[in-house]
Design an enzyme around this catalytic site. Structure first.
Site: not given
Length: 250
Positions: A172, A179
């Protein structure tokens, strides 16, 4: 978020999680659809994983591997929108344990990053940060959809459950980092080209600055990432501790 989760790993919305109060699950027809959907999505992300490995072996470099999996990535990541509507809004009301708002945000952020950033700003497609979130998403989604499939069939191997509630600890943050770095890399090109921006005056008396919007998207990760991450840590403690207690009682 993407990490996709985002992706990165998405906040737990597994149908097979243990709940204090058990609710009625989907019927036979819905279950058959869900199994088929999850099998197809697992296969799709496996195709992406194989595509990455083959491209790496052929090129001998991890740079610019995005082009080797661009089409399947767009297809299967966008397919998560169908999941959010059919699995949460229609078939599983009240069954999904995680926050629908947080989960929906993460799905939308991944789709947004796929189309509105990576697809739209061609210059960032060669960035290493793209590979960072693609790898994180791919591993996460293979595990997640496998988890859902076996849970629906009531034959969930412990290894898949363990991977589902453990590997996100690394995947994660990895996905979120990729991102954010990709959005950051896109900013100068968006500012220079005026991509998706609307200037005044116009007949709608409305203006929109996509550059500023992307900055706000990056800022939104600050409150949302910890919520998703700590939610998943809580789910991990609950699910895996329950499994250990169950094994001891046998």
């Amino acid at each position: 978020m993407a990490a996709s989760g985002s992706g990165g790993s998405r906040a737990d919305n597994g149908y097979g999680s243990q709940q204090p109060r058990r609710r009625k699950g989907p019927g036979a027809l819905a279950t058959a659809y869900l199994v088929l959907y999850n099998v197809v999505m697992t296969a799709g992300w496996l195709v992406i994983a194989v595509g990455l490995v083959r491209a790496y072996l052929a090129k001998g470099s991890y740079h610019s591997l995005y082009y080797s999996i661009e089409k399947p990535l767009k297809f299967f990541q966008t397919g998560a929108l169908l999941e959010e509507y059919l699995l949460i809004a229609k078939y599983l009301p009240g069954v999904v344990p995680s926050s629908v708002v947080l989960t929906a945000f993460q799905v939308m952020s991944r789709v947004f990053l796929t189309w509105a950033v990576t697809h739209s700003v061609k210059e960032v497609q060669t960035e290493d940060s793209v590979l960072l979130f693609v790898v994180a998403w791919t591993i996460t989604e293979i595990i997640r959809y496998s988890f859902y499939t076996f849970s629906l069939l009531n034959h969930l191997p412990y290894l898949i459950k363990w991977a589902r509630y453990t590997l996100f600890i690394v995947l994660y943050p990895m996905g979120v980092s990729g991102e954010l770095l990709t959005i950051y890399a896109a900013l100068p090109f968006v500012r220079q080209s005026g991509l998706y921006s609307i200037s005044l005056p116009n007949k709608y008396n409305f203006s929109f600055d996509y550059y500023t919007f992307l900055i706000l998207v990056m800022i939104s990760y600050i409150p949302i990432f910890p919520q998703l991450y700590f939610h998943m840590l809580h789910q991990r403690r609950k699910v895996l501790s329950h499994t250990e207690e169950h094994k001891k009682s046998e």
